[in-house]
Design an enzyme around this catalytic site. Structure first.
Site, mmCIF file in Angstrom:
data_model
loop_
_atom_site.group_PDB
_atom_site.id
_atom_site.type_symbol
_atom_site.label_atom_id
_atom_site.label_comp_id
_atom_site.label_asym_id
_atom_site.label_seq_id
_atom_site.Cartn_x
_atom_site.Cartn_y
_atom_site.Cartn_z
ATOM 1 N N ASP A 1 0.224 -4.730 -0.829
ATOM 2 C CA ASP A 1 -0.328 -4.096 -2.344
ATOM 3 C C ASP A 1 1.050 -2.960 -2.478
ATOM 4 O O ASP A 1 0.472 -2.682 -3.433
ATOM 5 C CB ASP A 1 -1.671 -4.515 -2.243
ATOM 6 C CG ASP A 1 -2.537 -5.401 -3.363
ATOM 7 O OD1 ASP A 1 -1.195 -6.262 -3.144
ATOM 8 O OD2 ASP A 1 -3.437 -5.948 -2.951
ATOM 9 N N LYS B 1 1.870 -2.331 -5.989
ATOM 10 C CA LYS B 1 0.822 -1.602 -6.838
ATOM 11 C C LYS B 1 0.942 -0.617 -7.311
ATOM 12 O O LYS B 1 0.470 0.061 -8.287
ATOM 13 C CB LYS B 1 -0.930 -2.012 -6.636
ATOM 14 C CG LYS B 1 -0.641 -3.097 -6.855
ATOM 15 C CD LYS B 1 -2.154 -3.914 -6.573
ATOM 16 C CE LYS B 1 -2.548 -5.225 -6.616
ATOM 17 N NZ LYS B 1 -3.898 -5.493 -6.704
ATOM 18 N N ASP C 1 -6.559 -12.130 3.044
ATOM 19 C CA ASP C 1 -6.709 -11.271 1.709
ATOM 20 C C ASP C 1 -7.374 -12.093 0.763
ATOM 21 O O ASP C 1 -8.429 -10.861 0.655
ATOM 22 C CB ASP C 1 -4.996 -10.736 1.348
ATOM 23 C CG ASP C 1 -5.591 -9.788 0.035
ATOM 24 O OD1 ASP C 1 -5.999 -8.306 0.147
ATOM 25 O OD2 ASP C 1 -4.242 -9.797 -0.988
#
Ligand code: FE2
Ligand code: FE2
Lengths: 126, 278
Positions: free
Chosen positions: B127, B130, B210
């Site tokens: 991620d 992000k 995840d």
């Protein structure tokens, strides 16, 4: 006589034998695969050089930073030739160059100097 | 009968009788040579010992440096992952758990230890993209509207773009993971809508790891799901969201997976456990 120049390799030093300048120069490392074969033409050249009748002042410059035991033996042989030439009236100075941090090079130089008392042997820090 | 030694002695005697001067000169030379050889050997022994000592020292240094590099790489990579997650208020333990689950699944799917360990280190970066998503979207308490969701989806490609330029195998792997962790096995995922085996195994593994962890964790906007509810979802998403083989492996290794979860449990009402001070 013809000058002899040999480029340095990973295992062998740069060698410059100059009959006009009367300068015999060795610099670098010396741990050839076959030490005696490598130095044979050099020893031959130097013997021939000193057999010439001309009287001259020769400087031998040794700037060897690393060498194996067979090379050490060959340097003894080389200094034997120089000593003999000296006895025949040739004027010879040996400059043994060493780096302050290279204890081994200094020790070896001291050792040769001690062994060849009759030679004009100078230890020179680079 | 004379022995060969006797012959040598005879020869020597003849030589001495014949030319004592030459013999002495030669003898001197030989003795000198012997002594020289001895000195050369002593020197060489001394130097050899020094060189070997130095070599061992250097080797230890190199080993320590290698370890240092490895540890630094692990930390940087882990911190990068934690940065990505911290923006969305995940804990550092989330990435540790995802890392652990990913390695278990990697080994179970037949990867060797080296590759599995690499995936363990790469998966926490899924991620990282992000960091580019605005807070208002990232931490919106309610459901995202269509436009916001489109923006949110960009984190997969953005993470990939951030990582793909590296020549390091680990970061290459992390780039793949970032790019493909939201792909779904049936082709309904994003960003590319890849299907089945077209999704890299690294992406397929990280997706399961995840999602499993996200569902099982408390977040601002939802309570953690009960395990049974998660398992039911996994069974129903077998071959849809998730690679069916990996779902089977997940259930086969559920005990190991739960051990990882217990080891890196989130502890609330206490200082954050992430240890990364983000
Ligand atoms: Fe994601
Ligand atoms: Fe995540």
């Amino acid at each position: 006589m013809e000058n002899l120049h040999i480029e340095a390799t990973k295992y062998t030093p740069e060698i410059d034998l100059n009959a006009e300048k009367n300068m015999l120069h060795f610099s670098g490392k010396s741990y050839p695969e076959n030490t005696f074969d490598f130095y044979q033409p050099i020893i031959a050249w130097i013997s021939a050089y000193f057999q010439e009748e001309t009287k001259r002042e020769t400087v031998v410059e040794m700037d060897i930073i690393y060498f194996n035991s067979s090379s050490s033996k060959l340097f003894f042989d080389l200094f034997d030739i120089l000593e003999e030439a000296r006895q025949n009236g040739q004027k010879i100075t040996v400059h043994w160059l060493y780096d302050a941090e290279n204890e081994n090079a200094l020790e070896a130089g001291e050792d040769f100097k001690e062994d060849f008392e009759s030679l004009d042997f100078e230890l020179i820090e680079k | 009968m004379k022995s060969s030694q006797d012959h040598l002695i005879d020869e020597l005697q003849n030589f001495m009788d014949g030319d004592l001067e030459r013999f002495q000169a030669l003898g001197k030379k030989i003795i000198k040579d012997f002594k020289r050889q001895q000195r050369i050997m002593e020197q060489s022994d001394r130097r050899q010992r020094q060189e070997y000592d130095q070599l061992q020292e250097k080797l230890l240094e190199v080993k320590a440096l290698n370890l240092e590099i490895e540890e630094t790489q692990k930390e940087v990579v882990f911190t990068m992952g934690a940065i990505g997650e911290s923006r969305s208020k995940e804990t550092g333990n989330h990435v540790k758990r995802v890392a652990g689950y990913s390695k278990i699944l990697a080994l179970a799917s037949g990867m060797d230890e080296t590759e599995a360990e690499m995936l363990k280190q790469a998966s926490p970066m899924h991620d990282i993209g992000k960091v580019t998503i605005p807070d208002a979207i990232l931490n919106k308490p309610g459901k995202l509207d269509a436009q916001e969701f489109e923006k949110m989806k960009e984190h997969a490609v953005l993470g990939y773009e951030m990582l793909k330029h590296s020549n390091r195998a680990l970061l290459q792997m992390a780039a793949t993971v970032a790019h493909e962790h939201h792909e779904k096995y049936d082709g309904s995922g994003y960003p590319r809508g890849l299907k089945g085996e077209a999704i890299h195994i690294y992406g397929r593994i990280t997706a399961i790891a995840d999602v499993f962890d996200a569902l099982g964790s408390n977040r601002i906007y939802k309570k953690a799901w009960e395990d049974e509810r998660i398992f039911a979802l996994f069974r129903s998403e077998r071959g849809k969201h998730f690679d069916p083989v990996l779902v089977d492996l997940f259930f086969n290794h559920i005990n190991e997976i739960l051990l990882v979860r217990d080891a890196y449990r989130d502890i609330f009402n206490q200082s954050n456990q992430s240890g990364t001070a983000l």
